[in-house]
Design a protein around this motif. Sequence first.
Motif, short mmCIF file in Angstrom:
data_model
loop_
_atom_site.label_atom_id
_atom_site.label_comp_id
_atom_site.label_asym_id
_atom_site.label_seq_id
_atom_site.Cartn_x
_atom_site.Cartn_y
_atom_site.Cartn_z
N ILE A 30 -7.41 6.55 6.95
CA ILE A 30 -6.27 6.48 7.87
C ILE A 30 -5.14 7.36 7.35
O ILE A 30 -4.78 7.32 6.17
CB ILE A 30 -5.79 5.02 8.01
CG1 ILE A 30 -6.86 4.17 8.70
CG2 ILE A 30 -4.47 4.95 8.79
CD1 ILE A 30 -6.52 2.69 8.84
N VAL A 31 -4.57 8.17 8.24
CA VAL A 31 -3.40 8.98 7.92
C VAL A 31 -2.25 8.49 8.80
O VAL A 31 -2.43 8.31 10.00
CB VAL A 31 -3.66 10.48 8.23
CG1 VAL A 31 -2.38 11.30 8.05
CG2 VAL A 31 -4.79 11.03 7.36
N ALA A 48 -2.43 2.78 5.24
CA ALA A 48 -2.97 4.14 5.31
C ALA A 48 -3.50 4.60 3.97
O ALA A 48 -3.16 4.07 2.92
CB ALA A 48 -1.88 5.10 5.80
N ASP A 49 -4.37 5.62 4.00
CA ASP A 49 -4.86 6.26 2.78
C ASP A 49 -3.99 7.46 2.42
O ASP A 49 -3.79 7.76 1.26
CB ASP A 49 -6.30 6.71 2.99
CG ASP A 49 -7.20 5.55 3.37
OD1 ASP A 49 -7.55 4.78 2.46
OD2 ASP A 49 -7.50 5.38 4.56
N TYR A 50 -3.52 8.15 3.46
CA TYR A 50 -2.62 9.30 3.25
C TYR A 50 -1.41 9.12 4.16
O TYR A 50 -1.54 8.64 5.29
CB TYR A 50 -3.31 10.62 3.61
CG TYR A 50 -4.50 10.93 2.73
CD1 TYR A 50 -4.33 11.57 1.50
CD2 TYR A 50 -5.79 10.56 3.11
CE1 TYR A 50 -5.41 11.85 0.68
CE2 TYR A 50 -6.88 10.83 2.29
CZ TYR A 50 -6.69 11.47 1.08
OH TYR A 50 -7.75 11.74 0.26
N GLY A 51 -0.23 9.52 3.64
CA GLY A 51 0.96 9.37 4.45
C GLY A 51 1.85 10.60 4.36
O GLY A 51 1.91 11.26 3.32
N LYS A 89 -6.90 -2.71 0.28
CA LYS A 89 -6.75 -1.27 0.47
C LYS A 89 -6.05 -0.66 -0.75
O LYS A 89 -5.11 -1.24 -1.27
CB LYS A 89 -5.88 -1.06 1.72
CG LYS A 89 -5.88 0.34 2.25
CD LYS A 89 -6.75 0.46 3.50
CE LYS A 89 -6.93 1.94 3.83
NZ LYS A 89 -8.01 2.17 4.75
N ALA A 142 -3.75 2.29 -2.82
CA ALA A 142 -2.41 2.78 -2.51
C ALA A 142 -2.50 4.00 -1.57
O ALA A 142 -3.48 4.73 -1.57
CB ALA A 142 -1.69 3.17 -3.78
N CYS A 143 -1.46 4.20 -0.79
CA CYS A 143 -1.39 5.33 0.14
C CYS A 143 -0.89 6.55 -0.62
O CYS A 143 0.10 6.50 -1.34
CB CYS A 143 -0.42 4.96 1.26
SG CYS A 143 -0.17 6.24 2.48
N LYS A 144 -1.62 7.66 -0.49
CA LYS A 144 -1.21 8.90 -1.16
C LYS A 144 -0.18 9.62 -0.28
O LYS A 144 -0.49 9.98 0.85
CB LYS A 144 -2.45 9.78 -1.35
CG LYS A 144 -2.24 10.94 -2.30
CD LYS A 144 -3.59 11.61 -2.56
CE LYS A 144 -3.69 12.13 -3.97
NZ LYS A 144 -5.03 12.57 -4.32
N MET A 145 1.03 9.79 -0.81
CA MET A 145 2.09 10.40 0.01
C MET A 145 2.11 11.91 -0.19
O MET A 145 2.01 12.41 -1.31
CB MET A 145 3.45 9.80 -0.35
CG MET A 145 3.55 8.29 -0.13
SD MET A 145 3.08 7.70 1.52
CE MET A 145 4.43 8.34 2.50
N ILE A 146 2.25 12.61 0.93
CA ILE A 146 2.30 14.07 0.89
C ILE A 146 3.67 14.50 1.43
O ILE A 146 4.05 14.07 2.52
CB ILE A 146 1.17 14.67 1.76
CG1 ILE A 146 -0.18 14.30 1.14
CG2 ILE A 146 1.30 16.18 1.89
CD1 ILE A 146 -1.28 14.13 2.14
#
Lengths: 321, 245
Positions: free
Chosen positions: A283-284, A298-301, B220, B222-226
């Motif tokens: 999920i992005v 989400a996996d990417y944000g 889930k 952690a969310c990878k932030m870009i």
Amino acid sequence: MSVLIFVELDNGSIKKTSLEAVAYGAAVAQTQSTTATVLAIGNADSNELAKAGAYGASKVLHANEAALSNENAMAYASVLAAAVQQESSKIVILPKSGLSDAMGARVAAKLGASIVSGVTELPDLSNGFQVKRSIYTGKAFATVEVKGDIKILGIKKNAIEAQEGSGTATVESFNPSLPDGDFTAKVINQEKASGELSLTEADIIVSGGRGMKGPEHWQPLLDLAEALGAATGCSKPVSDLDWRPHHEHIGQTGIKVAPNLYIACGISGAIQHLAGVNSSKVIVAINKDPEAPFFKAADYGIVGDVFDVLPRLTKAVKESK
Amino acid sequence: MKILVCITNVPDTSAKISFTDNNTKLNKAGVQYMIGPYDDYALARAVELKEKSGGSITVLNVGEADSDPQIRKALAIGADDAIRVNCDPQDSYFTAAQIAAVAKEGNYDLILMGRESIDFNSGVVHGLVGEMLGIPSFSPVMKLDIEGNIAKFAREIEGGKEHLEAPLPLVLGCQEPIAEWKIPNMRGIMTARTKPLKVVEPVEVNDLASLTAYSLPAPKGACKMIPADQAETLISLLKTEAKVL
Ligand SMILES: Cc1cc2nc3c(=O)[nH]c(=O)nc-3n(C[C@H](O)[C@H](O)[C@H](O)COP(=O)(O)OP(=O)(O)OC[C@H]3O[C@@H](n4cnc5c(N)ncnc54)[C@H](O)[C@@H]3O)c2cc1C
């Protein structure tokens, strides 16, 4: 005794989620030392149907009477029940969908069979016949002991990795007589968006929320979807406001999807929306608010403005091809 | 016209789900309950149909006494009377058999329910009930009008909708936008208190499936932030790291 699998067709070919059901049925058949038989209803070319063999089926029953050209769940259920009887099947597999649930239900009531919908894994046969199923709209699982002499299972997308092999299946036409009672409804007309990728079949979905600001601003999202070969979805307020058609509405009260990649654009990530997407592999989330709840799921944000981020992603996708 | 509306009593859509008793029971502590949102649409449309052409609405719940607040709410929204089949249903076939037994007694013209319950999400009870009663069933229905003995309705199909006409009686699994959810008003709440709620015991059904345990999905990561000014790197990460492109 063969395991019977119902497959759904799209323009004469077996849908991808249905091929998963075939692979699932074939795997179950192996544990029962029997074969897997497929039932397909509607127009299709025999060569297309024979492809079920590559996923483990040995035989395909093909029902294609003109009366079956509309997806009439009651008539389809009569065909399926007749196939169960012909094959003396004890296990029936369907891909989870509105059509299959409706058919499976009527078949279960006709035959006094167990029915479990939303199955996520192969059955555990170590202690009776137990299956794991998704409940609470993806928030949890239940293990269910299935006790009926005939067992009907609705398989969720990604319940099994469908590997294409080299086998082919023989195709036989199958046209049992259909009761008049299945045809009391008259189809007046169908409104169908043509050529659109279906959300339940799609590998990639790009989805927009209220953060997209209005229907006239959807182009950047459509551009990214096109570059990725993705289907498009939306949040509930977006379809409530008629910014997008109702059949794009994803979530607790809409369609539940399970793509490999779900890209959420300007969607806050309310729990009711997440309920429809939590089976996605990756999920992005793109949202200008760093505190948006979607980032927790989400996996990417990317914290940013969709109208800045989307065109840059589209350009990157095109350049990477 | 006699309408039967079947409602579920389910944890609120925002409820956090967890289990107790060695993962065999839902942890009800702190969980709010609601009428299943799809059932609530069905009820709202039933009330509109009754306002238009008269008739009666019976609301039916297969459940234990903790469903009563939701049943009262349905009565406050506009149902005339209620029946509760007193049991803790764990299987679609069992639930449908209870509904069919009640429906056979009442001779309803229209049996409405949600397209699915939001606890078990099976989406099969309408089809089971239809077949058990020997009448047609359709789902998910997103538009419904009744003219005389004919239902004119639309059901959602993949990528669009299909308009149909069929004679009553019918079983329909409903979803939006068939109607807008209704909020009970003060008068409705007052009159609901005295409307009849009949409690009946379940009929016997073959044991076809039973729950053995619950479980939760793995948490889930952690969310990878870009950073937004490097948005392009997302595409290469999706290719090389997540391997979904
Ligand atoms: C019983 C029930 C069932 C429901 N079922 C569903 C369902 O099935 N599906 C569903 O989606 N909802 C459902 N909801 C509604 C849900 O609770 C939320 O209200 C809804 O999901 C919010 O939609 P949204 O994220 O598009 O809008 P909002 O909550 O308004 O969020 C918009 C987001 O966009 C961001 N944003 C704004 N501008 C920009 C920009 N320029 N760039 C980037 N980001 C921006 C904001 O920061 C915000 O996070 C249900 C609710 C209930 C009570």
